[in-house]
Scaffold this motif. Structure first.
Motif, PDB file in Angstrom:
ATOM      1  N   ILE A   5       0.531  -1.240   0.062  1.00 30.33           N
ATOM      2  CA  ILE A   5      -0.109  -0.023   0.300  1.00 30.33           C
ATOM      3  C   ILE A   5       1.345   1.207  -0.581  1.00 30.33           C
ATOM      4  CG2 ILE A   5      -2.276   1.274   1.616  1.00 30.33           C
ATOM      5  CD1 ILE A   5      -1.998  -1.758   2.350  1.00 30.33           C
ATOM      6  N   THR A   6       0.970   2.445  -0.519  1.00 29.81           N
ATOM      7  CA  THR A   6       1.006   3.633  -0.731  1.00 29.81           C
ATOM      8  C   THR A   6       0.332   4.506   0.005  1.00 29.81           C
ATOM      9  OG1 THR A   6       0.910   3.527  -3.314  1.00 29.81           O
ATOM     10  CG2 THR A   6       3.190   2.805  -2.352  1.00 29.81           C
ATOM     11  N   PHE A  38       5.736  -4.200   7.046  1.00 30.97           N
ATOM     12  CA  PHE A  38       6.160  -3.098   7.138  1.00 30.97           C
ATOM     13  C   PHE A  38       6.390  -1.957   6.773  1.00 30.97           C
ATOM     14  CE2 PHE A  38       9.440  -1.367   3.575  1.00 30.97           C
ATOM     15  CZ  PHE A  38      10.767  -1.457   4.705  1.00 30.97           C
ATOM     16  N   HIS A  39       7.149  -0.710   7.284  1.00 29.87           N
ATOM     17  CA  HIS A  39       6.400   0.564   7.129  1.00 29.87           C
ATOM     18  C   HIS A  39       8.016   1.728   6.541  1.00 29.87           C
ATOM     19  CE1 HIS A  39       4.048   4.221   8.171  1.00 29.87           C
ATOM     20  NE2 HIS A  39       5.113   4.571   8.861  1.00 29.87           N
ATOM     21  N   TRP A  40       7.471   1.812   6.184  1.00 32.39           N
ATOM     22  CA  TRP A  40       8.304   3.653   6.103  1.00 32.39           C
ATOM     23  C   TRP A  40       7.429   4.679   4.970  1.00 32.39           C
ATOM     24  CZ3 TRP A  40      10.035   6.300   1.862  1.00 32.39           C
ATOM     25  CH2 TRP A  40       9.676   5.051   0.342  1.00 32.39           C
ATOM     26  N   VAL A  41       7.999   6.114   5.379  1.00 26.26           N
ATOM     27  CA  VAL A  41       7.369   7.277   5.046  1.00 26.26           C
ATOM     28  C   VAL A  41       8.565   7.977   5.116  1.00 26.26           C
ATOM     29  CG1 VAL A  41       7.912   8.611   7.621  1.00 26.26           C
ATOM     30  CG2 VAL A  41       6.269   8.948   6.329  1.00 26.26           C
ATOM     31  N   THR A  42       8.501   9.189   4.127  1.00 21.31           N
ATOM     32  CA  THR A  42       9.270  10.005   4.082  1.00 21.31           C
ATOM     33  C   THR A  42       8.537  11.200   3.328  1.00 21.31           C
ATOM     34  OG1 THR A  42      11.733  10.855   2.042  1.00 21.31           O
ATOM     35  CG2 THR A  42       9.340   9.370   1.113  1.00 21.31           C
ATOM     36  N   LYS A  43       9.292  12.582   3.378  1.00 18.99           N
ATOM     37  CA  LYS A  43       9.002  13.916   2.866  1.00 18.99           C
ATOM     38  C   LYS A  43       8.915  14.176   1.402  1.00 18.99           C
ATOM     39  CE  LYS A  43       9.525  18.767   3.879  1.00 18.99           C
ATOM     40  NZ  LYS A  43      10.384  19.997   4.567  1.00 18.99           N
ATOM     41  N   GLY A  47       3.741  17.448   0.927  1.00 17.25           N
ATOM     42  CA  GLY A  47       3.700  16.321   2.204  1.00 17.25           C
ATOM     43  C   GLY A  47       4.520  14.820   2.544  1.00 17.25           C
ATOM     44  N   PHE A  48       4.096  14.042   3.043  1.00 22.85           N
ATOM     45  CA  PHE A  48       5.001  13.440   3.128  1.00 22.85           C
ATOM     46  C   PHE A  48       3.662  11.889   1.883  1.00 22.85           C
ATOM     47  CE2 PHE A  48       2.151  13.344   6.512  1.00 22.85           C
ATOM     48  CZ  PHE A  48       1.506  11.928   6.577  1.00 22.85           C
ATOM     49  N   PHE A  49       5.100  10.906   2.133  1.00 24.69           N
ATOM     50  CA  PHE A  49       4.649   9.376   0.852  1.00 24.69           C
ATOM     51  C   PHE A  49       4.779   8.388   2.390  1.00 24.69           C
ATOM     52  CE2 PHE A  49       4.989   6.271  -1.790  1.00 24.69           C
ATOM     53  CZ  PHE A  49       4.118   6.410  -2.838  1.00 24.69           C
ATOM     54  N   THR A  84      -2.803   3.391  -3.180  1.00 21.82           N
ATOM     55  CA  THR A  84      -2.606   2.762  -3.808  1.00 21.82           C
ATOM     56  C   THR A  84      -2.802   1.205  -3.193  1.00 21.82           C
ATOM     57  OG1 THR A  84      -2.158   4.337  -5.553  1.00 21.82           O
ATOM     58  CG2 THR A  84      -1.743   2.083  -6.373  1.00 21.82           C
ATOM     59  N   PHE A  85      -3.331   0.455  -3.592  1.00 23.30           N
ATOM     60  CA  PHE A  85      -2.959  -1.033  -3.602  1.00 23.30           C
ATOM     61  C   PHE A  85      -2.008  -2.326  -4.537  1.00 23.30           C
ATOM     62  CE2 PHE A  85      -6.583   0.545  -0.622  1.00 23.30           C
ATOM     63  CZ  PHE A  85      -6.639   0.274  -0.058  1.00 23.30           C
ATOM     64  N   TYR A  86      -0.632  -2.612  -4.327  1.00 26.54           N
ATOM     65  CA  TYR A  86      -0.721  -3.388  -5.307  1.00 26.54           C
ATOM     66  C   TYR A  86      -0.561  -5.224  -5.153  1.00 26.54           C
ATOM     67  CZ  TYR A  86       1.757   0.861  -6.079  1.00 26.54           C
ATOM     68  OH  TYR A  86       2.040   1.982  -6.852  1.00 26.54           O
TER      69      TYR A  86
END
Length: 95
Positions: A5-6, A38-43, A47-49, A84-86
């Motif tokens: 998922i994004t 699993f999870h990660w985030v970025t600016k 905004g952020f993703f 969005t789902f993958y």
């Protein structure tokens, strides 16, 4: 089946993200929520993703409805993220 998922949160800040994570009781570098793999985030410039892998879409959607949505509202994020789902073909883990 695992799902990727994004989520793109336009107009939101990493301070808001940190507030949401703290209210979820999660710790940076720690475990994900139950069902999360699993999870990660970025600016971003807008905004952020967030990128996640969950055990199933249903688990993620339940978590999003019960936690992500309400806590995002509390943090002042009013717009829904572009989600969005993958289908995940394969994933690897550390250790």
């Amino acid at each position: 089946m695992a799902v990727g998922i994004t989520l793109e949160f336009k107009g939101a800040t990493l301070d808001q993200y940190d507030d949401i994570v703290r209210k979820m009781g999660l710790t940076p570098g720690g475990r994900t929520a139950p069902g999360g793999m699993f999870h990660w985030v970025t600016k971003t410039n807008e905004g952020f993703f967030v990128t996640d892998v969950w055990e199933s879409r249903e688990q993620f959607e339940r978590f999003a409805e019960e936690k992500i949505g309400p806590l995002s509202q509390e943090a002042g994020i009013t717009d829904q993220p572009n989600t969005t789902f993958y289908e995940v073909h394969n994933y690897l883990t550390g250790g």
